[in-house]
Design a protein around this motif. Structure first.
Motif, PDB file in Angstrom:
ATOM      1  N   LEU A 156       0.762  -1.174  -0.181  1.00 27.51           N
ATOM      2  CA  LEU A 156       0.050  -0.119   0.031  1.00 27.51           C
ATOM      3  C   LEU A 156       0.882   1.289   0.102  1.00 27.51           C
ATOM      4  CD1 LEU A 156      -2.675  -0.840   2.985  1.00 27.51           C
ATOM      5  CD2 LEU A 156      -3.068  -0.738   0.304  1.00 27.51           C
ATOM      6  N   THR A 157       0.567   2.353  -0.601  1.00 30.13           N
ATOM      7  CA  THR A 157       1.188   3.536  -0.677  1.00 30.13           C
ATOM      8  C   THR A 157       0.936   4.237   0.646  1.00 30.13           C
ATOM      9  OG1 THR A 157      -0.671   4.988  -1.744  1.00 30.13           O
ATOM     10  CG2 THR A 157       1.186   3.742  -3.100  1.00 30.13           C
ATOM     11  N   PRO A 158       1.752   5.006   1.336  1.00 35.13           N
ATOM     12  CA  PRO A 158       1.500   5.368   2.840  1.00 35.13           C
ATOM     13  C   PRO A 158      -0.074   6.279   2.875  1.00 35.13           C
ATOM     14  CG  PRO A 158       3.746   6.094   2.127  1.00 35.13           C
ATOM     15  CD  PRO A 158       3.100   5.236   0.838  1.00 35.13           C
ATOM     16  N   SER A 159      -0.457   6.680   1.521  1.00 38.56           N
ATOM     17  CA  SER A 159      -1.641   7.454   1.444  1.00 38.56           C
ATOM     18  C   SER A 159      -2.770   6.450   1.440  1.00 38.56           C
ATOM     19  CB  SER A 159      -1.552   8.510   0.184  1.00 38.56           C
ATOM     20  OG  SER A 159      -1.836   7.949  -1.078  1.00 38.56           O
ATOM     21  N   SER A 160      -2.911   5.571   0.852  1.00 38.20           N
ATOM     22  CA  SER A 160      -3.845   4.422   1.003  1.00 38.20           C
ATOM     23  C   SER A 160      -3.772   3.968   2.213  1.00 38.20           C
ATOM     24  CB  SER A 160      -3.499   3.038   0.132  1.00 38.20           C
ATOM     25  OG  SER A 160      -3.034   3.489  -1.339  1.00 38.20           O
ATOM     26  N   LEU A 161      -2.729   3.565   2.887  1.00 37.64           N
ATOM     27  CA  LEU A 161      -2.503   3.154   4.358  1.00 37.64           C
ATOM     28  C   LEU A 161      -3.366   4.175   5.124  1.00 37.64           C
ATOM     29  CD1 LEU A 161       0.419   0.962   5.539  1.00 37.64           C
ATOM     30  CD2 LEU A 161      -0.643   2.876   7.098  1.00 37.64           C
ATOM     31  N   TYR A 162      -3.144   5.338   5.185  1.00 35.12           N
ATOM     32  CA  TYR A 162      -3.527   6.430   6.159  1.00 35.12           C
ATOM     33  C   TYR A 162      -5.234   6.236   5.649  1.00 35.12           C
ATOM     34  CZ  TYR A 162       0.975   8.050   7.896  1.00 35.12           C
ATOM     35  OH  TYR A 162       2.057   8.157   8.511  1.00 35.12           O
ATOM     36  N   ARG A 163      -5.585   6.337   4.450  1.00 31.73           N
ATOM     37  CA  ARG A 163      -7.089   6.281   4.059  1.00 31.73           C
ATOM     38  C   ARG A 163      -7.616   5.094   4.788  1.00 31.73           C
ATOM     39  NH1 ARG A 163      -6.324   6.994  -1.146  1.00 31.73           N
ATOM     40  NH2 ARG A 163      -6.598   4.863  -1.664  1.00 31.73           N
ATOM     41  N   THR A 164      -7.069   3.938   4.673  1.00 35.01           N
ATOM     42  CA  THR A 164      -7.758   2.813   5.141  1.00 35.01           C
ATOM     43  C   THR A 164      -7.712   2.723   6.623  1.00 35.01           C
ATOM     44  OG1 THR A 164      -7.217   1.944   3.105  1.00 35.01           O
ATOM     45  CG2 THR A 164      -8.088   0.194   4.674  1.00 35.01           C
ATOM     46  N   PHE A 165      -6.484   2.999   7.335  1.00 33.06           N
ATOM     47  CA  PHE A 165      -6.289   2.501   8.603  1.00 33.06           C
ATOM     48  C   PHE A 165      -6.123   3.730   9.416  1.00 33.06           C
ATOM     49  CE2 PHE A 165      -4.892  -1.282   6.220  1.00 33.06           C
ATOM     50  CZ  PHE A 165      -5.878  -2.051   6.787  1.00 33.06           C
ATOM     51  N   THR A 166      -6.115   4.849   9.047  1.00 33.62           N
ATOM     52  CA  THR A 166      -6.072   6.095   9.820  1.00 33.62           C
ATOM     53  C   THR A 166      -4.564   6.745  10.019  1.00 33.62           C
ATOM     54  OG1 THR A 166      -8.255   5.870  10.767  1.00 33.62           O
ATOM     55  CG2 THR A 166      -6.926   7.629  11.757  1.00 33.62           C
ATOM     56  N   ASP A 167      -4.005   5.651  10.854  1.00 32.11           N
ATOM     57  CA  ASP A 167      -2.428   6.099  11.214  1.00 32.11           C
ATOM     58  C   ASP A 167      -1.994   4.749  11.728  1.00 32.11           C
ATOM     59  OD1 ASP A 167      -3.520   5.747  13.711  1.00 32.11           O
ATOM     60  OD2 ASP A 167      -3.603   7.748  14.154  1.00 32.11           O
ATOM     61  N   LYS A 168      -0.737   4.556  12.142  1.00 33.19           N
ATOM     62  CA  LYS A 168       0.111   3.452  12.640  1.00 33.19           C
ATOM     63  C   LYS A 168      -0.541   2.842  13.912  1.00 33.19           C
ATOM     64  CE  LYS A 168       4.388   3.024  14.765  1.00 33.19           C
ATOM     65  NZ  LYS A 168       5.961   3.013  14.641  1.00 33.19           N
ATOM     66  N   HIS A 169      -0.889   3.668  14.772  1.00 31.86           N
ATOM     67  CA  HIS A 169      -1.475   3.410  16.148  1.00 31.86           C
ATOM     68  C   HIS A 169      -2.754   2.804  15.921  1.00 31.86           C
ATOM     69  CE1 HIS A 169      -3.219   3.930  20.231  1.00 31.86           C
ATOM     70  NE2 HIS A 169      -1.873   3.765  20.500  1.00 31.86           N
ATOM     71  N   THR A 170      -3.525   3.015  14.916  1.00 32.33           N
ATOM     72  CA  THR A 170      -5.007   2.643  14.689  1.00 32.33           C
ATOM     73  C   THR A 170      -4.834   1.233  14.277  1.00 32.33           C
ATOM     74  OG1 THR A 170      -5.763   4.569  14.320  1.00 32.33           O
ATOM     75  CG2 THR A 170      -7.107   2.968  13.818  1.00 32.33           C
ATOM     76  N   LEU A 171      -3.601   1.135  13.258  1.00 36.56           N
ATOM     77  CA  LEU A 171      -3.590  -0.165  12.598  1.00 36.56           C
ATOM     78  C   LEU A 171      -2.952  -1.201  13.682  1.00 36.56           C
ATOM     79  CD1 LEU A 171      -3.431  -2.169  10.223  1.00 36.56           C
ATOM     80  CD2 LEU A 171      -1.385  -0.820   9.461  1.00 36.56           C
ATOM     81  N   PHE A 172      -2.103  -0.730  14.457  1.00 33.07           N
ATOM     82  CA  PHE A 172      -1.693  -1.332  15.620  1.00 33.07           C
ATOM     83  C   PHE A 172      -2.682  -2.149  16.680  1.00 33.07           C
ATOM     84  CE2 PHE A 172       0.684  -2.148  19.812  1.00 33.07           C
ATOM     85  CZ  PHE A 172       1.432  -2.880  19.522  1.00 33.07           C
ATOM     86  N   LEU A 173      -3.716  -1.264  16.985  1.00 30.01           N
ATOM     87  CA  LEU A 173      -4.851  -1.639  17.815  1.00 30.01           C
ATOM     88  C   LEU A 173      -5.547  -2.720  17.060  1.00 30.01           C
ATOM     89  CD1 LEU A 173      -6.230   1.603  19.293  1.00 30.01           C
ATOM     90  CD2 LEU A 173      -4.521  -0.051  20.433  1.00 30.01           C
ATOM     91  N   ARG A 174      -5.855  -2.670  15.823  1.00 26.60           N
ATOM     92  CA  ARG A 174      -6.568  -3.527  14.797  1.00 26.60           C
ATOM     93  C   ARG A 174      -5.743  -4.944  15.042  1.00 26.60           C
ATOM     94  NH1 ARG A 174      -9.633  -1.682   9.777  1.00 26.60           N
ATOM     95  NH2 ARG A 174     -10.272  -3.945   9.796  1.00 26.60           N
ATOM     96  N   ALA A 175      -4.448  -4.848  14.859  1.00 31.23           N
ATOM     97  CA  ALA A 175      -3.440  -6.265  14.834  1.00 31.23           C
ATOM     98  C   ALA A 175      -3.351  -6.736  16.383  1.00 31.23           C
ATOM     99  CB  ALA A 175      -1.901  -5.443  14.574  1.00 31.23           C
ATOM    100  N   LEU A 176      -3.775  -6.130  17.366  1.00 29.70           N
ATOM    101  CA  LEU A 176      -3.902  -6.606  18.632  1.00 29.70           C
ATOM    102  C   LEU A 176      -5.166  -7.466  18.534  1.00 29.70           C
ATOM    103  CD1 LEU A 176      -2.458  -4.015  21.096  1.00 29.70           C
ATOM    104  CD2 LEU A 176      -1.391  -6.262  20.625  1.00 29.70           C
ATOM    105  N   ASP A 177      -6.235  -6.744  18.141  1.00 27.65           N
ATOM    106  CA  ASP A 177      -7.688  -7.304  18.034  1.00 27.65           C
ATOM    107  C   ASP A 177      -7.603  -8.774  17.024  1.00 27.65           C
ATOM    108  OD1 ASP A 177      -8.879  -5.463  19.509  1.00 27.65           O
ATOM    109  OD2 ASP A 177      -9.333  -4.293  17.999  1.00 27.65           O
TER     110      ASP A 177
END
Lengths: 193, 193
Positions: free
Chosen positions: A39-60
């Motif tokens: 994913l490009t950084p911009s797609s990543l931000y669009r889908t997952f908001t930011d690194k921290h949010t994606l990290f929380l989803r990873a923990l889930d």
């Protein structure tokens, strides 16, 4: 036709879980995630908001998959309680199918890396820990009910001890300690029941 | 007259140990270290080569100070063995003088953050772990010699179990778990001796 977005997201969260598990939170950059998730950084931000949010989803995601696997192993289905506990604990410190050794536990790694300061992370850590403690508790209760464990067994205390042992085992697996030594520790702890 | 360079270095290593312990390796930048050590990046590089070298010195410093403190607590001086072990383990999970709670153990935090991949780090982790195991071993041997522990006690196995418990306790202290629960786990583990 494009793949449904939901599918891609689950796939990406699963890959992100792997990356965060192996490297930890701080050592994983948005650039790393983008490369691994294609994913490009911009797609990543669009889908997952930011690194921290994606990290929380990873923990889930980790809790939803790893914990289910552990609970399946801890379901006694009539086998001797100590045997079920032993197999589960040995499984925890053995290279799990398809995974490289020395990964430890994503939740334990996160606990020691981030400590108690991040409220959202901490909530997820405790939810995972509670699943483990609950599984231990119901197994010990079954053992007492079926007469495999002594009537006098202090279940709360035994859960505290076994849960602590499990966290220590995960640290030692991450450190690359020999499975034979870890199995010795497991057997000694189970002997205490 | 300038302060002798040796003094400054020791001071700086001690401060760096604190920073790395609280934040971890990856979350600590050279800029953070410079700010805390009151050094410009160029003085920092001149004195300590790089972040990794300073981190190794921090691990050495931690072993030299924390481990000595633990060994002092583990010296039995004639007191009952179980009491010595209990006090030491409770000390490990209690906010240590002058430190905020929830720091865990610098060595355990490093183990889970960096895993087994960094040879120099790993060597230091294992050296620290070995000091703990050795202290446990000699205490248990003394307990057996003085008749406080059973002749049949398998010391190697008991060391594996207690050492694993200790690592688990340090993770739980880092997670902010209640000292009462941790003490319950400690008492249960010691009862197994």
């Amino acid at each position: 036709m494009a793949r449904p977005r939901q599918f891609d997201e689950q796939d990406a969260v699963s890959t992100a879980t792997d990356v965060f598990w192996r490297r930890g939170y701080h050592a994983t950059s948005v650039r790393d995630l983008g490369a691994e998730l294609h994913l490009t950084p911009s797609s990543l931000y669009r889908t997952f908001t930011d690194k921290h949010t994606l990290f929380l989803r990873a923990l889930d995601h980790y809790r939803a998959t790893e914990t289910v696997q552990a609970q399946r192993l801890l379901a006694s289905t009539g086998r001797p309680i100590r045997e079920v506990l032993r197999e589960w604990m040995v499984w925890l410190v053995t290279c799990q199918s398809g995974e490289e050794p020395g990964r430890g536990c994503f939740v334990v790694n996160t606990t020691t890396e981030l400590g108690g300061g991040d409220v959202e992370v901490r909530r997820r850590i405790e939810a995972s820990f509670e699943v483990t403690r609950e599984s231990l508790r119901s197994l010990l209760q079954e053992g007492r009910r079926t007469g495999q464990l002594s009537d006098g067994l202090d279940i709360d205390a035994a859960v505290e001890m076994l849960f602590t042992t499990v966290l220590g085992l995960r640290v030692r697996e991450r450190a690359g300690h020999d499975v034979a030594h870890l199995t010795t520790a497991i057997d000694y702890a189970l002997q205490a029941l």
